[in-house]
Design a protein around this motif. Structure first.
Motif, PDB file in Angstrom:
ATOM      1  N   LYS A  64      24.761  37.645  45.463  1.00 19.82           N
ATOM      2  CA  LYS A  64      25.565  37.670  44.241  1.00 19.82           C
ATOM      3  C   LYS A  64      26.920  38.324  44.484  1.00 19.82           C
ATOM      4  O   LYS A  64      27.925  37.894  43.932  1.00 19.82           O
ATOM      5  CB  LYS A  64      24.820  38.378  43.120  1.00 19.82           C
ATOM      6  N   ALA A  65      26.953  39.356  45.292  1.00 17.60           N
ATOM      7  CA  ALA A  65      28.236  39.997  45.607  1.00 17.60           C
ATOM      8  C   ALA A  65      29.145  39.018  46.342  1.00 17.60           C
ATOM      9  O   ALA A  65      30.343  38.947  46.065  1.00 17.60           O
ATOM     10  CB  ALA A  65      28.006  41.254  46.441  1.00 17.60           C
ATOM     11  N   LEU A  66      28.596  38.262  47.262  1.00 15.66           N
ATOM     12  CA  LEU A  66      29.371  37.246  47.975  1.00 15.66           C
ATOM     13  C   LEU A  66      29.862  36.173  47.003  1.00 15.66           C
ATOM     14  O   LEU A  66      31.006  35.715  47.098  1.00 15.66           O
ATOM     15  CB  LEU A  66      28.520  36.626  49.087  1.00 15.66           C
ATOM     16  N   THR A  67      29.021  35.814  46.051  1.00 24.33           N
ATOM     17  CA  THR A  67      29.391  34.834  45.027  1.00 24.33           C
ATOM     18  C   THR A  67      30.607  35.302  44.243  1.00 24.33           C
ATOM     19  O   THR A  67      31.515  34.519  43.969  1.00 24.33           O
ATOM     20  CB  THR A  67      28.203  34.598  44.072  1.00 24.33           C
ATOM     21  N   VAL A  68      30.627  36.584  43.886  1.00 22.47           N
ATOM     22  CA  VAL A  68      31.760  37.147  43.146  1.00 22.47           C
ATOM     23  C   VAL A  68      33.050  36.922  43.916  1.00 22.47           C
ATOM     24  O   VAL A  68      34.052  36.482  43.357  1.00 22.47           O
ATOM     25  CB  VAL A  68      31.534  38.647  42.856  1.00 22.47           C
ATOM     26  N   TRP A  69      33.038  37.190  45.210  1.00 25.61           N
ATOM     27  CA  TRP A  69      34.259  37.030  46.014  1.00 25.61           C
ATOM     28  C   TRP A  69      34.679  35.568  46.123  1.00 25.61           C
ATOM     29  O   TRP A  69      35.864  35.255  46.094  1.00 25.61           O
ATOM     30  CB  TRP A  69      34.094  37.673  47.388  1.00 25.61           C
ATOM     31  N   PHE A  70      33.703  34.662  46.249  1.00 26.77           N
ATOM     32  CA  PHE A  70      34.038  33.234  46.279  1.00 26.77           C
ATOM     33  C   PHE A  70      34.676  32.807  44.959  1.00 26.77           C
ATOM     34  O   PHE A  70      35.642  32.043  44.949  1.00 26.77           O
ATOM     35  CB  PHE A  70      32.798  32.380  46.578  1.00 26.77           C
ATOM     36  N   PHE A  71      34.153  33.314  43.844  1.00 25.87           N
ATOM     37  CA  PHE A  71      34.730  32.969  42.542  1.00 25.87           C
ATOM     38  C   PHE A  71      36.125  33.568  42.367  1.00 25.87           C
ATOM     39  O   PHE A  71      37.013  32.920  41.818  1.00 25.87           O
ATOM     40  CB  PHE A  71      33.815  33.423  41.407  1.00 25.87           C
ATOM     41  N   ILE A  72      36.327  34.787  42.825  1.00 24.39           N
ATOM     42  CA  ILE A  72      37.648  35.415  42.694  1.00 24.39           C
ATOM     43  C   ILE A  72      38.686  34.647  43.506  1.00 24.39           C
ATOM     44  O   ILE A  72      39.728  34.227  42.980  1.00 24.39           O
ATOM     45  CB  ILE A  72      37.603  36.895  43.104  1.00 24.39           C
ATOM     46  N   PHE A  73      38.426  34.467  44.791  1.00 27.25           N
ATOM     47  CA  PHE A  73      39.405  33.786  45.638  1.00 27.25           C
ATOM     48  C   PHE A  73      39.533  32.303  45.283  1.00 27.25           C
ATOM     49  O   PHE A  73      40.625  31.733  45.335  1.00 27.25           O
ATOM     50  CB  PHE A  73      39.085  33.980  47.123  1.00 27.25           C
ATOM     51  N   LEU A 109      35.025  27.613  44.910  1.00 28.27           N
ATOM     52  CA  LEU A 109      34.275  27.672  43.647  1.00 28.27           C
ATOM     53  C   LEU A 109      32.928  26.954  43.786  1.00 28.27           C
ATOM     54  O   LEU A 109      31.901  27.452  43.307  1.00 28.27           O
ATOM     55  CB  LEU A 109      35.096  27.062  42.511  1.00 28.27           C
ATOM     56  N   VAL A 110      32.922  25.811  44.447  1.00 31.89           N
ATOM     57  CA  VAL A 110      31.671  25.073  44.666  1.00 31.89           C
ATOM     58  C   VAL A 110      30.700  25.917  45.493  1.00 31.89           C
ATOM     59  O   VAL A 110      29.500  25.991  45.183  1.00 31.89           O
ATOM     60  CB  VAL A 110      31.946  23.713  45.353  1.00 31.89           C
ATOM     61  N   VAL A 111      31.199  26.571  46.530  1.00 32.40           N
ATOM     62  CA  VAL A 111      30.339  27.436  47.352  1.00 32.40           C
ATOM     63  C   VAL A 111      29.782  28.578  46.499  1.00 32.40           C
ATOM     64  O   VAL A 111      28.607  28.936  46.617  1.00 32.40           O
ATOM     65  CB  VAL A 111      31.094  27.968  48.589  1.00 32.40           C
ATOM     66  N   GLY A 112      30.612  29.144  45.630  1.00 32.87           N
ATOM     67  CA  GLY A 112      30.130  30.193  44.733  1.00 32.87           C
ATOM     68  C   GLY A 112      28.982  29.712  43.858  1.00 32.87           C
ATOM     69  O   GLY A 112      27.964  30.393  43.709  1.00 32.87           O
ATOM     70  N   TRP A 113      29.125  28.518  43.289  1.00 34.27           N
ATOM     71  CA  TRP A 113      28.050  27.960  42.468  1.00 34.27           C
ATOM     72  C   TRP A 113      26.811  27.650  43.314  1.00 34.27           C
ATOM     73  O   TRP A 113      25.679  27.850  42.856  1.00 34.27           O
ATOM     74  CB  TRP A 113      28.529  26.713  41.732  1.00 34.27           C
ATOM     75  N   ALA A 114      27.014  27.172  44.537  1.00 27.69           N
ATOM     76  CA  ALA A 114      25.872  26.902  45.427  1.00 27.69           C
ATOM     77  C   ALA A 114      25.135  28.201  45.758  1.00 27.69           C
ATOM     78  O   ALA A 114      23.894  28.220  45.821  1.00 27.69           O
ATOM     79  CB  ALA A 114      26.354  26.214  46.703  1.00 27.69           C
ATOM     80  N   LEU A 115      25.881  29.284  45.939  1.00 30.00           N
ATOM     81  CA  LEU A 115      25.248  30.583  46.202  1.00 30.00           C
ATOM     82  C   LEU A 115      24.444  31.057  44.990  1.00 30.00           C
ATOM     83  O   LEU A 115      23.369  31.647  45.147  1.00 30.00           O
ATOM     84  CB  LEU A 115      26.293  31.625  46.585  1.00 30.00           C
ATOM     85  N   LEU A 116      24.943  30.797  43.793  1.00 31.27           N
ATOM     86  CA  LEU A 116      24.172  31.144  42.593  1.00 31.27           C
ATOM     87  C   LEU A 116      22.875  30.337  42.532  1.00 31.27           C
ATOM     88  O   LEU A 116      21.817  30.872  42.193  1.00 31.27           O
ATOM     89  CB  LEU A 116      24.993  30.877  41.326  1.00 31.27           C
ATOM     90  N   LEU A 117      22.973  29.055  42.851  1.00 31.67           N
ATOM     91  CA  LEU A 117      21.782  28.213  42.875  1.00 31.67           C
ATOM     92  C   LEU A 117      20.789  28.710  43.921  1.00 31.67           C
ATOM     93  O   LEU A 117      19.595  28.844  43.653  1.00 31.67           O
ATOM     94  CB  LEU A 117      22.171  26.754  43.164  1.00 31.67           C
ATOM     95  N   TYR A 118      21.286  29.018  45.107  1.00 23.46           N
ATOM     96  CA  TYR A 118      20.446  29.558  46.179  1.00 23.46           C
ATOM     97  C   TYR A 118      19.746  30.834  45.713  1.00 23.46           C
ATOM     98  O   TYR A 118      18.545  31.004  45.901  1.00 23.46           O
ATOM     99  CB  TYR A 118      21.309  29.833  47.413  1.00 23.46           C
TER     100      TYR A 118
END
Length: 126
Positions: A64-73, A109-118
């Protein structure tokens, strides 16, 4: 995670300001296509502001922390490049080098959503 809360609040605030600016100050200046693109940037920024705020109040693991950074950038690159492309196009000197930045931001953004799904699926299968 405080960075998610800060980024979410800042992105939300700026999307309201930029959306109002686009609806009022840019309406007679930008072309219809520029306004549509600009609005897309504002919408995606707000969507991810909301998600960041939600994530900021949840207990965050490493994914989730990694997801936050993907969404920010991703938001900075995606929406930011759209705003700059529209503005520089309006000024008559479109920064074409930003063209590839928009899909790169979208990919983040897509990677962030994929990380949330994961993150949601892992407990089911482990």
């Amino acid at each position: 995670m405080i960075i998610a809360q800060i980024a979410g609040a800042l992105f939300g605030l700026l999307s309201v300001v930029l959306g109002a600016f686009g609806a009022h100050a840019l309406k007679g200046k930008f072309t219809e296509q520029q306004l549509v693109s600009y609005e897309t940037g504002v919408k995606y920024q707000m969507y991810h502001a909301i998600v960041l705020l939600i994530l900021g109040y949840l207990p965050l693991g490493q994914v989730k922390a990694l997801t936050v950074w993907f969404f920010i950038f991703g938001t900075l690159l995606f929406s930011g490049s759209i705003y700059l492309l529209c503005y520089t196009g309006y000024k008559g000197n479109k920064w074409k080098f930003l063209g590839p930045v928009t899909p790169l931001g979208g990919l983040l953004l897509v990677v962030g959503w994929a990380l949330l799904l994961y993150n949601a699926l892992v407990p089911i299968f482990v």
